[in-house]
Write a protein that holds these residues in place. Structure first.
Motif, short mmCIF file in Angstrom:
data_model
loop_
_atom_site.label_atom_id
_atom_site.label_comp_id
_atom_site.label_asym_id
_atom_site.label_seq_id
_atom_site.Cartn_x
_atom_site.Cartn_y
_atom_site.Cartn_z
N PRO A 143 5.92 -1.56 6.23
CA PRO A 143 6.37 -0.96 4.95
C PRO A 143 7.87 -0.74 4.89
O PRO A 143 8.49 -0.88 3.82
N TRP A 144 8.50 -0.40 6.03
CA TRP A 144 9.95 -0.20 6.04
C TRP A 144 10.69 -1.53 5.90
O TRP A 144 11.85 -1.54 5.45
N LEU A 145 10.06 -2.63 6.27
CA LEU A 145 10.70 -3.94 6.16
C LEU A 145 10.55 -4.55 4.77
O LEU A 145 11.20 -5.54 4.46
N THR A 146 9.66 -3.96 3.95
CA THR A 146 9.39 -4.55 2.63
C THR A 146 10.65 -4.60 1.77
O THR A 146 10.90 -5.59 1.09
N VAL A 147 11.45 -3.54 1.81
CA VAL A 147 12.65 -3.50 0.97
C VAL A 147 13.65 -4.58 1.36
O VAL A 147 14.07 -5.39 0.51
N PRO A 148 14.07 -4.69 2.64
CA PRO A 148 15.02 -5.76 2.98
C PRO A 148 14.45 -7.16 2.78
O PRO A 148 15.16 -8.06 2.35
N LEU A 149 13.16 -7.34 3.07
CA LEU A 149 12.56 -8.67 2.88
C LEU A 149 12.50 -9.06 1.40
O LEU A 149 12.70 -10.21 1.05
N TRP A 185 9.21 0.16 -2.99
CA TRP A 185 10.57 0.51 -3.44
C TRP A 185 10.59 1.94 -4.00
O TRP A 185 11.46 2.75 -3.67
N ARG A 186 9.63 2.23 -4.87
CA ARG A 186 9.58 3.58 -5.47
C ARG A 186 9.34 4.63 -4.39
O ARG A 186 9.92 5.73 -4.44
N ALA A 187 8.49 4.32 -3.40
CA ALA A 187 8.21 5.27 -2.34
C ALA A 187 9.46 5.57 -1.52
O ALA A 187 9.70 6.73 -1.15
#
Length: 422
Positions: A308-314, A398-400
Motif C-alpha cells: 500500500p505504501w508503494l501504490t503512490v510512487p508506482l 491516495w486519499r488514505a
C-alpha cells in the motif's frame, strides 16, 4: 526493437502473479482429524449502529446457525443507535438473544471499542458458567448472513491442534448491479484464492465479517483484544500471529454481506480500509523479528503491509508513462527503449492490453466455474471491468495517505440498503 529486461519483467509480473494466485482458488483443504471431542459453544457478535434496514434478517439468520452440536447465542451490541434498531431487536423473541446497549459518551468510538465491550460481556458470562475453554466468539456485521453449516465447519477446524481462530469466505448477496458484482468477484474469487494461499503459508488474514476466535485466545490480549485501528480485524489477525496463534481459512463456510452500489460510497469504504492497512505497518518490525513467523509467511506479511505504501510512487510512474508515450510518438524519441518505435507501437499496445485485461478475464472464468451462481456473460463483464475497479483502489490509497498526513481518523458509518424480510 528489443525491450530492456526490466520492461519485460514489468509487463509479465501482473499476469504471472494472478496466474499463480488463481491456482489456489481450486484448493479446498479439509480440517485435520478432530483431536478433541469437547463441545464448542458459539457466541455470534453483531455490532449494530443504526442498522434498522438489515438487523432483523441478520439476527434471525445468526440464531438459525445453531444446532445441538454447535449451540449458539447471539449478542447484538447496540452502539448508540438513534433509529429503530433497538425496537426491531427487542421484537425478536428468543432467549438465546442478548442485547448490550451502549449509550454516549461510551458509544460510537469505533467498531473496535464496541467489540471490546461485547467481548467483556461474553467473558464474564463464560467465566461464571465455567465454559471459557469451550467458548468461541464470532463476528458477523449488521448486514451479514452465515451459510448453512457454517458453525459445524468452523468447529471442525478449531478442534485441530494449535488452531485458535478461523476466517470464513466472504460473498456479496446483492450482486445484481455491476459494481456489487465486481465486489463479489473480488471477495468470492480473488480474495478467496489469496486466503487459500495464506492458509498454506501460515499467514491467513482476519476479515471484519466471518471471523471466529476462541475466547481463551482473546483473553491473551487483556480487556481490549481489538484496537482503534480502522481495520481492527486485520490488526487482530496480526496480533494473533505475533502471539503464535494459528489461524485457518475455510472456503466451505461463508458469510454474505451487502455490496456498495454507488462509486462514491465504495471509494469512501476503500479509503478507510487503505488507511487502516497503512496504520498496520506499525507491526512490521515485530513481524520481522517474531520467533513465530518466518520464511514465505513472513514475506507475505511484508508484501501486503508494504505494497500500500508503494501504490503512490508506482501510480506516479504509471502517469509519467502515459505522458511519455504521446511525446515519444510525436517526437520519435524512444526514451532509451522505454517506448516502442512507431512501427512497433501497435504490437506494444496489444501486449499492454493483454497484460492489463487477461488477469480479469482469467478471474472471471475462475469465478464462474467455481461458484456457478452467475451466468458466464456477467462474470466476463466483471472481469473486463476489473482493471477500472483496481484504479478505484489506487485512488482510495491516495486519499488514505492524505488523511494520514492530515491526521484525520474519524469516519461516518456507511449507510445500508433496505432489504425485504428474509
Amino acid at each position: 526493437m528489443t525491450q530492456p529486461w526490466w520492461f519485460v519483467l514489468l509487463l509479465c509480473w501482473w499476469p504471472v502473479h494472478n496466474l499463480v494466485l488463481a491456482a489456489f482458488a481450486w484448493r479446498a483443504p479439509r480440517p485435520a482429524p478432530e483431536r478433541s471431542p469437547s463441545l464448542l459453544r458459539f457466541w455470534i457478535v453483531i455490532p449494530a449502529l443504526n442498522e434498522e434496514r438489515v438487523i432483523a434478517n441478520t439476527v434471525r439468520n445468526a440464531l438459525r446457525l445453531g444446532s445441538a452440536e454447535t449451540p449458539v447465542r447471539v449478542l447484538v451490541i447496540d452502539d448508540g443507535s438513534d433509529d429503530a434498531t433497538p425496537e426491531i431487536v427487542a421484537g425478536i423473541a428468543d432467549d438465546r438473544l442478548h442485547v448490550l446497549r451502549r449509550d454516549l459518551p461510551n458509544a460510537r468510538q469505533g467498531k473496535g471499542e464496541a467489540l471490546n465491550a461485547g467481548y467483556r460481556y461474553i467473558d464474564a458470562i463464560a467465566a461464571r458458567e465455567g465454559t471459557v475453554s469451550q467458548t468461541v466468539v464470532g463476528i458477523i456485521d449488521g448486514d451479514g448472513r452465515g451459510s448453512a453449516g457454517l458453525l459445524t465447519e468452523v468447529a471442525a477446524m478449531l478442534r485441530s491442534r494449535g488452531v485458535g481462530a478461523v476466517q470464513c469466505r466472504v460473498r456479496i448477496h446483492n450482486r445484481h448491479r455491476l459494481l456489487a458484482l465486481l465486489q463479489d468477484l473480488e471477495f468470492g474469487a480473488i480474495a478467496d484464492a489469496s486466503q487459500s494461499l495464506r492458509d498454506v503459508l501460515g499467514s491467513v488474514g482476519m476479515g471484519g465479517n466471518g471471523q471466529f476466535t476462541r475466547l481463551s485466545v482473546l483473553r491473551k490480549f487483556g480487556p481490549s483484544p481489538w484496537s482503534d485501528c480502522l481495520v481492527e480485524d486485520l490488526e487482530l489477525g496480526l496480533r494473533l500471529h505475533l502471539a503464535g496463534v494459528r489461524i485457518r481459512y475455510t472456503q466451505r463456510a461463508w458469510v454474505t454481506q451487502q455490496g456498495l452500489e454507488d462509486t462514491r460510497r465504495l471509494l469512501r469504504q476503500r479509503t478507510r480500509w487503505a488507511q487502516g492497512n497503512l496504520q498496520c505497518s506499525r507491526h512490521l518490525r515485530s513481524l520481522a523479528t517474531s520467533r513465530f513467523i518466518a520464511g514465505t509467511g513472513l514475506f507475505d506479511f511484508l508484501v501486503y503491509l508494504v505494497v500500500p505504501w508503494l501504490t503512490v510512487p508506482l501510480s506516479l510512474i504509471a502517469v509519467a508513462l502515459l505522458v511519455i508515450v504521446p511525446v515519444a510518438v510525436l517526437t520519435g524519441n524512444s526514451f532509451g527503449g522505454l517506448v516502442a518505435e512507431t512501427g512497433n507501437l501497435s504490437q506494444a499496445v496489444v501486449w499492454w492490453l493483454a497484460a492489463l485485461l487477461l488477469p480479469g478475464i482469467m478471474w472471471a472464468i475462475v469465478y464462474f466455474v467455481r461458484l456457478r451462481d452467475e451466468p458466464l456473460h456477467r462474470a466476463l463483464l466483471a472481469g473486463l471491468c476489473y482493471p477500472a475497479f483496481l484504479l478505484l483502489g489506487v485512488l482510495a490509497t491516495w486519499r488514505a495517505v492524505f488523511r494520514i498526513v492530515l491526521k484525520r481518523n474519524v469516519w461516518a458509518k456507511t449507510e445500508r440498503l433496505a432489504e425485504l424480510p428474509a
